[in-house]
Design a protein around this motif. Structure first.
Motif, PDB file in Angstrom:
ATOM      1  N   ARG A 430       0.822  -1.215   0.000  1.00 49.75           N
ATOM      2  CA  ARG A 430       0.000   0.000   0.000  1.00 49.75           C
ATOM      3  C   ARG A 430       0.853   1.260   0.000  1.00 49.75           C
ATOM      4  NH1 ARG A 430      -3.150  -3.245   3.830  1.00 49.75           N
ATOM      5  NH2 ARG A 430      -5.065  -3.933   2.813  1.00 49.75           N
ATOM      6  N   GLY A 431       1.925   1.267   0.783  1.00 43.50           N
ATOM      7  CA  GLY A 431       2.768   2.464   0.812  1.00 43.50           C
ATOM      8  C   GLY A 431       3.409   2.750  -0.534  1.00 43.50           C
ATOM      9  N   THR A 432       3.954   1.722  -1.168  1.00 43.66           N
ATOM     10  CA  THR A 432       4.545   1.906  -2.501  1.00 43.66           C
ATOM     11  C   THR A 432       3.492   2.291  -3.515  1.00 43.66           C
ATOM     12  OG1 THR A 432       6.156   0.202  -1.924  1.00 43.66           O
ATOM     13  CG2 THR A 432       5.991   0.810  -4.236  1.00 43.66           C
ATOM     14  N   LEU A 433       2.290   1.723  -3.379  1.00 40.29           N
ATOM     15  CA  LEU A 433       1.222   2.036  -4.324  1.00 40.29           C
ATOM     16  C   LEU A 433       0.808   3.502  -4.220  1.00 40.29           C
ATOM     17  CD1 LEU A 433      -1.736  -0.371  -5.016  1.00 40.29           C
ATOM     18  CD2 LEU A 433      -2.034   2.069  -5.176  1.00 40.29           C
ATOM     19  N   VAL A 434       0.717   4.024  -2.999  1.00 39.71           N
ATOM     20  CA  VAL A 434       0.342   5.438  -2.833  1.00 39.71           C
ATOM     21  C   VAL A 434       1.418   6.345  -3.411  1.00 39.71           C
ATOM     22  CG1 VAL A 434      -0.140   7.225  -1.134  1.00 39.71           C
ATOM     23  CG2 VAL A 434      -1.125   4.968  -0.841  1.00 39.71           C
ATOM     24  N   ASP A 435       2.678   6.019  -3.165  1.00 36.38           N
ATOM     25  CA  ASP A 435       3.760   6.824  -3.749  1.00 36.38           C
ATOM     26  C   ASP A 435       3.724   6.780  -5.277  1.00 36.38           C
ATOM     27  OD1 ASP A 435       4.601   7.421  -1.203  1.00 36.38           O
ATOM     28  OD2 ASP A 435       6.130   5.857  -1.142  1.00 36.38           O
ATOM     29  N   ALA A 436       3.452   5.602  -5.832  1.00 36.64           N
ATOM     30  CA  ALA A 436       3.357   5.493  -7.287  1.00 36.64           C
ATOM     31  C   ALA A 436       2.166   6.280  -7.823  1.00 36.64           C
ATOM     32  CB  ALA A 436       3.249   4.019  -7.690  1.00 36.64           C
ATOM     33  N   LEU A 437       1.054   6.247  -7.103  1.00 39.36           N
ATOM     34  CA  LEU A 437      -0.126   7.021  -7.531  1.00 39.36           C
ATOM     35  C   LEU A 437       0.177   8.512  -7.554  1.00 39.36           C
ATOM     36  CD1 LEU A 437      -3.196   5.344  -5.788  1.00 39.36           C
ATOM     37  CD2 LEU A 437      -2.893   5.721  -8.228  1.00 39.36           C
ATOM     38  N   ARG A 438       0.844   8.980  -6.527  1.00 36.31           N
ATOM     39  CA  ARG A 438       1.153  10.413  -6.478  1.00 36.31           C
ATOM     40  C   ARG A 438       2.098  10.812  -7.606  1.00 36.31           C
ATOM     41  NH1 ARG A 438       1.860  10.104   0.047  1.00 36.31           N
ATOM     42  NH2 ARG A 438      -0.314  10.589   0.613  1.00 36.31           N
ATOM     43  N   HIS A 439       3.056   9.973  -7.875  1.00 40.10           N
ATOM     44  CA  HIS A 439       3.999  10.294  -8.952  1.00 40.10           C
ATOM     45  C   HIS A 439       3.315  10.272 -10.319  1.00 40.10           C
ATOM     46  CE1 HIS A 439       7.705  10.402 -11.249  1.00 40.10           C
ATOM     47  NE2 HIS A 439       7.297   9.340 -11.909  1.00 40.10           N
ATOM     48  N   LEU A 440       2.578   9.201 -10.612  1.00 39.01           N
ATOM     49  CA  LEU A 440       1.912   9.107 -11.909  1.00 39.01           C
ATOM     50  C   LEU A 440       0.807  10.148 -12.047  1.00 39.01           C
ATOM     51  CD1 LEU A 440       1.634   5.222 -12.207  1.00 39.01           C
ATOM     52  CD2 LEU A 440       3.304   6.719 -13.292  1.00 39.01           C
ATOM     53  N   GLY A 441       0.097  10.416 -10.949  1.00 37.69           N
ATOM     54  CA  GLY A 441      -0.942  11.436 -11.010  1.00 37.69           C
ATOM     55  C   GLY A 441      -0.390  12.818 -11.266  1.00 37.69           C
TER      56      GLY A 441
END
Length: 659
Positions: A430-441
């Motif tokens: 979940r932590g990596t997924l949120v960081d990836a979401l913020r970057h891609l978003g």
């Protein structure tokens, strides 16, 4: 416009060594990947040793206080560059006796020390606030004690940090019967990683040249021996690096970080590109996602009407990674089993006075296997997180949403579970997924905002009453996880119901969006509002046009159906056994398997055999709508036609690349 910096992890598989410089190479010679990994490992070992020795000398509360004040002994402000600040304070690293290193290599070691000390300054402030307001019962603080603690804590400290630091202090108090005096007493000096931060060096140590759109050449000085004694033991090396498709042609490349993993040189290459800033308020269409146990993400999209009404679509968007989650669970079981065996072997070795070579070899084998399993877990988890993040951002772009709302699970703590289960939950993606979401978003101008998580699954999105969780809709008397029922007539999947609540909290409370200490947008106040549901028709692919039966033109050719054929010609084409008619002394019989000569008469032989070879399972790669792994299923992206057997979709890159 803002500049977004990302890091592309590449591999240097080959290179060249020159006798001169990048401007005047002189004589060149090829270098294999094994030699490159060996020489980069020598450089990383030199930097690690110098930084560790320097960090152990300055790991005191007095030195941390000097870093926190930001001024040197004469009152001058410390430079922003870490290695310059360390040298201003007189903490410069030095090489071992008899080892020659240039000043730029020592700058890299000083940068490691500066980063470790600046991170410790924040922990020091948190520890001082907790010790200064230490309650009578740290497990249960009163409202007044919480108010006192919040007044002295640094801005932006979340509850998870408070809980973890409190447990650390409690463990120290139980062992020493007193509170810790400083963070240096509570913690040992940080471990310095075996890497080379070339960002702290200049062109005399590293240069980055881009050859074309897909490759880059990294020039770096490496030692040619493990312990260089003079300048002649250093030489310029050109590392050939192939760039991933995430690095565009016009981005700015920065000096990379070199490290060795599995006998390969990993090049962490930062690149910067300008992007438009996503707004935090004024959103009328959004996508909201809820975390799940079996289903990693369950999302929905909706709109905010001009009168303030939140309308949700009746379509659930799912990213189901149950197959990959089970594989991760099996790998975690294997990792824990290997760790148990390693501890047991270490205890055996400690009790024996003499060195047992067989026991030492067995322990080394177990540690190698444990490291391999850990790397595999990290790799699968990272790929899963980036794949899910790319899928959710694509869903937002396809539905026209300008924001993605998620639950804020930074304070999530599993109660009543074992230590093994707590370790598995802490190792989730979940932590990596949120960081990836913020970057891609940020790259696609889609804001990613977190909302309060309390009550999203227990409340009804229609009437805001408490729902009843049951096993299935037709079994309302059996308690379970999957289904949510409410007295107002609301009956739907539990995660889908929670996603609608998250959507309402995000759209209704977007005026309360603020950035936290890390700069990430978040909504701290809970604003619930009833959600209306608008059924959205499911987009289905068009049916294939029927064959024309008129005689105005030639009859179209039809593809024959694949089926079993037991004719002699078909068997001969498939390479089967000869037919009975071709066997001497055997009368004509229906097409099938020919009897064996030594077979007794009373043994029955099968009449027929399949003429087609058995079908084997073949993974054809990641297809949009199925995820990066063949055990991942997800809702297809609307408005994007899939290829029949392709690895992506027209106009978009592959999910598997996590772009």
């Amino acid at each position: 416009m803002v500049s977004v910096t990302a890091t592309a992890t590449c591999t240097a598989l080959r290179g060249t060594v020159v006798t001169g410089t990048p401007d005047k190479p002189g004589t060149t010679a090829p270098v294999t990947a094994r030699i490159l990994a060996e020489r980069v490992g020598w450089l990383a070992g030199l930097v690690q040793k110098m930084a560790s020795e320097s960090l152990s000398r300055v790991w005191t509360d007095t030195c941390l206080a000097e870093v926190e004040t930001g001024v040197d002994a004469v009152g001058r402000r410390l430079p922003s560059h870490g290695y310059k600040a360390v040298r201003r304070l007189g903490w410069a690293a030095s090489a071992a006796a008899g080892v020659y290193t240039c000043d730029r290599v020592r700058c890299v070691a000083d940068e490691e020390v500066a980063r470790a000390m600046r991170l410790a300054v924040h922990r020091r402030a948190v520890l001082a606030a907790l010790v200064g307001s230490w309650p009578a019962d740290p497990a249960r603080r009163t409202a007044e004690e919480w108010k006192t603690l919040r007044a002295v804590l640094p801005a932006g400290v979340d509850n998870a940090t408070i809980r973890n630091r409190t447990r650390q202090i409690v463990a120290f108090t139980g062992e020493h019967a007193r509170l810790p005096g400083s963070v240096c007493e509570l913690e040992a000096p940080p471990r310095v990683a075996a890497q080379v931060l070339l960002a702290a060096a200049d062109k005399q140590l590293v240069r980055v040249h881009r050859d074309d759109a897909s490759s880059v050449r990294v020039w770096v000085q490496l030692p040619t021996v493990a312990a260089p004694v003079s300048r002649r033991d250093w030489a310029w090396h050109a590392l050939q690096v192939k760039l991933p498709p995430t690095v565009a042609a016009g981005v700015k490349l920065s000096p990379p970080t070199l490290r060795v993993r599995a006998d390969r040189v990993r090049v962490d290459l930062p690149f910067t590109q300008p992007v438009a800033v996503a707004p935090l308020t004024g959103h009328t269409r959004a996508v909201a996602a809820d975390w799940g146990l079996n289903t990693l993400l369950t999302a929905t999209y909706g709109t905010l009407d001009p009168d303030g009404t939140v309308v949700s679509s009746g379509r659930a968007l799912r990213y189901d990674a149950a197959g990959v989650s089970r594989k991760l669970d099996r790998l975690r079981h294997e990792r824990e089993h290997l760790k148990t065996r390693i501890v047991h072997q270490q205890k055996l070795a400690a009790r024996r006075n003499t060195t047992d070579q067989a026991l030492t070899d067995k322990l080394a084998t177990l540690e190698t296997e444990h490291d391999r399993v850990c790397r595999k877990i990290r790799k699968i988890g990272n790929e899963l997180a980036w794949s899910a993040a790319r899928w959710l951002i694509d869903q937002a772009l396809a539905t026209g949403a300008s924001v993605v709302y998620l639950e804020d699970l930074t304070d999530l703590q599993a109660g009543g579970l074992s230590r093994s289960w707590n370790r598995r939950m802490s190792g989730a993606t979940r932590g990596t997924l949120v960081d990836a979401l913020r970057h891609l978003g940020q790259k696609d101008r889609v804001a990613v905002v977190t909302v309060p998580a309390r009550g999203t699954s227990s409340g009804c999105p229609r009437c805001e009453a408490k729902v009843k969780h049951v096993k299935a809709p037709d079994r309302p008397a059996v308690r379970g996880y999957r289904w949510a029922l409410c007295g107002c007539g609301h009956s739907t999947d539990r995660d889908f119901s929670a996603a609608q609540r998250i959507l309402a909290r995000g759209l209704a409370g977007q005026a309360q969006t603020r950035r936290n200490r890390a700069g990430h947008p978040s909504i701290r106040e809970t604003v619930d509002r009833p959600v209306l549901r608008r059924n959205t028709p499911t987009v289905r692919p068009a049916l294939r046009a029927p064959y024309s039966r008129d005689k105005s033109g030639p009859t179209p050719r039809r593809v024959p159906r694949r089926g079993r054929s037991f004719t002699p010609d078909a068997q001969a084409a498939q390479g089967s056994r000869p037919t009975p008619s071709s066997v001497a002394g055997v009368s004509n019989r229906p097409a099938g398997r020919a009897p064996q000569n030594p077979t007794p008469v009373d043994v029955q032989v099968p009449a027929t055999i399949p003429s087609n070879p058995p079908r084997t399972h073949k993974v054809r790669g990641a297809v949009l709508g199925r995820g990066f792994h063949y055990h991942v299923t997800s809702t297809p992206i609307q408005g994007r036609a899939q290829r029949s057997r392709g690895h992506g979709t027209p106009g978009s890159l592959k999910i598997a690349q996590g772009i």
